[in-house]
Design a protein around this motif. Sequence first.
Motif, short mmCIF file in Angstrom:
data_model
loop_
_atom_site.label_atom_id
_atom_site.label_comp_id
_atom_site.label_asym_id
_atom_site.label_seq_id
_atom_site.Cartn_x
_atom_site.Cartn_y
_atom_site.Cartn_z
N GLN A 198 9.61 -50.39 -17.75
CA GLN A 198 8.65 -51.47 -18.01
C GLN A 198 7.64 -51.05 -19.06
O GLN A 198 6.54 -50.62 -18.74
CB GLN A 198 7.90 -51.83 -16.72
N HIS B 254 3.92 -56.16 -14.02
CA HIS B 254 4.44 -56.89 -12.86
C HIS B 254 3.30 -57.21 -11.90
O HIS B 254 2.24 -56.58 -11.94
CB HIS B 254 5.54 -56.10 -12.13
N SER C 170 3.30 -56.58 -8.96
CA SER C 170 3.19 -55.50 -7.97
C SER C 170 1.87 -54.76 -8.12
O SER C 170 1.39 -54.12 -7.17
CB SER C 170 4.35 -54.50 -8.13
N GLN D 11 -0.48 -55.40 -5.46
CA GLN D 11 -0.21 -54.88 -4.10
C GLN D 11 -1.31 -53.95 -3.60
O GLN D 11 -1.90 -54.17 -2.55
CB GLN D 11 1.11 -54.09 -4.09
N ARG E 103 5.52 -57.70 -20.94
CA ARG E 103 6.35 -56.53 -21.25
C ARG E 103 6.52 -56.43 -22.76
O ARG E 103 6.53 -57.45 -23.46
CB ARG E 103 7.73 -56.65 -20.61
N GLN F 267 5.48 -64.16 -12.42
CA GLN F 267 6.11 -63.64 -11.20
C GLN F 267 5.33 -64.07 -9.97
O GLN F 267 4.16 -64.48 -10.07
CB GLN F 267 6.08 -62.10 -11.22
N GLU G 299 4.62 -62.17 -6.32
CA GLU G 299 4.80 -60.97 -5.51
C GLU G 299 4.61 -61.35 -4.04
O GLU G 299 3.81 -62.24 -3.74
CB GLU G 299 3.72 -59.95 -5.91
N PHE H 92 13.75 -49.46 -7.52
CA PHE H 92 12.34 -49.67 -7.86
C PHE H 92 11.58 -48.55 -7.17
O PHE H 92 11.72 -48.37 -5.95
CB PHE H 92 11.84 -51.03 -7.35
N PHE I 81 8.80 -48.15 -6.02
CA PHE I 81 7.81 -48.47 -4.96
C PHE I 81 8.44 -49.01 -3.69
O PHE I 81 7.74 -49.41 -2.76
CB PHE I 81 6.76 -49.45 -5.49
N VAL I 82 9.77 -49.06 -3.63
CA VAL I 82 10.43 -49.46 -2.38
C VAL I 82 11.54 -48.46 -2.05
O VAL I 82 12.13 -47.84 -2.93
CB VAL I 82 11.02 -50.88 -2.46
N GLY J 194 13.71 -58.60 -7.12
CA GLY J 194 13.74 -57.22 -6.65
C GLY J 194 12.96 -57.14 -5.36
O GLY J 194 11.95 -57.83 -5.19
N CYS J 195 13.42 -56.30 -4.43
CA CYS J 195 12.73 -56.23 -3.15
C CYS J 195 13.10 -54.92 -2.44
O CYS J 195 13.89 -54.13 -2.94
CB CYS J 195 13.11 -57.41 -2.28
N ALA K 285 8.48 -55.72 0.50
CA ALA K 285 7.83 -56.30 -0.67
C ALA K 285 8.91 -56.93 -1.53
O ALA K 285 10.08 -56.51 -1.50
CB ALA K 285 7.08 -55.24 -1.46
N PHE K 286 8.53 -57.98 -2.23
CA PHE K 286 9.47 -58.58 -3.17
C PHE K 286 8.70 -59.08 -4.39
O PHE K 286 7.50 -59.31 -4.33
CB PHE K 286 10.26 -59.73 -2.53
N GLY K 287 9.41 -59.19 -5.50
CA GLY K 287 8.79 -59.73 -6.71
C GLY K 287 9.80 -60.61 -7.43
O GLY K 287 10.86 -60.15 -7.83
#
Length: 343
Positions: free
Chosen positions: A160, A174, A176, A179, A200, A214, A216, A254, A256-257, A288-289, A311-313
């Motif tokens: 990213q 994002h 995120s 969060q 981006r 997005q 989140e 990702f 973060f998950v 993404g999740c 979490a999802f985005g």
Amino acid sequence: MEEKLNKIKQEAIELINSSKLLDEIEEIRVKVLGRKGMLTDILRSLGQLTPELKNVVGKKSNEIKKIIEDALDAKKEELTKSGFSEIASKEWIDVTLNPPVSTRERKSGYLHPISQTQYEIEDILTSMGFQILDGPEAETEYYNFEALNIPKFHPARDMQDTFWTEDNNLLRTHTSAIQIRGIEKIKPPFRIMAPGRVFRYEATDASHEHTFYQVEGMMVGKDISISHLIYVMEEVLKGIFKKDVKVRLRPGYFPFVEPGFELDFSCMICGGDGCRVCKQSGWIEFLGCGLIHPNVLRAGGIDPDEWSGFAFGMGLNRLIMMQAGINDIRHFMSGDIRFIHQF
Ligand code: PHE
């Protein structure tokens, strides 16, 4: 007496001829013919005259009265007419012209398709107890990367790339990034969602844009698992498409998950048989999740041994493109009113 009558007549006619306003006409009428008027005075004094004179003067007075009345009426009509023609010449309008803007049919504005979809998703998620959070579009490195388990020099940062400011802040890549801002403040258990504009550093083409939108989502509680995630995603899709939608998970990375997934839903256009929109696969890539990485929970001050969450985005642009059959993502930001008017 006769002389007097002639004088009254003359004076009255002169006054009438020189009058320019309707009000003046009425004034003259009162002044000459009114109860205390000049002519009325004469008629009143008839009693003192001999019968012969009375006859002559009476006749004459009535004649004069008639002449003055006629003159008054004629002038009144003339002034009324010229009044109208004056109005007509001063205040005319060309009825063949376009009406002035203020009276033209007004089209009311409405929401951009992105906002329409965003609000729809907000309604669905808030109905399931999610609260809406917001965050800044210009972010710190910490909230956009570091706190999301993407340390400096981690290769995942390359996934990213974005626009940096001179003081080392960046345009968030994002939602995120919201969060950690959220969970720093809110104590578990909680359900939050965060819609927003993200950026981006992209070479733009029909399916890539440097600015997009997005939503989140995050749920933290006791024993939160993938099944909770799947249920919420199915409900969101059901809300959007107004019918049951099948979803599937594929492994996705990702930082973060953990585990992380790409979530697809069965193509609404072909019902899963394969078509141009789903590239013959029967599935559409949606978001993404995954289950929130313990490092992320820790960064938000939450004990990962006690709490877990998903979490999802999701990207809004692609979703709308699929729904409405839009073939170029750049339309959203083009400002072309012809595009917007199709929604
Ligand atoms: N932030 C990720 C992206 O923009 C999406 C995502 C959100 C993935 C939350 C997992 C969990 O690509």
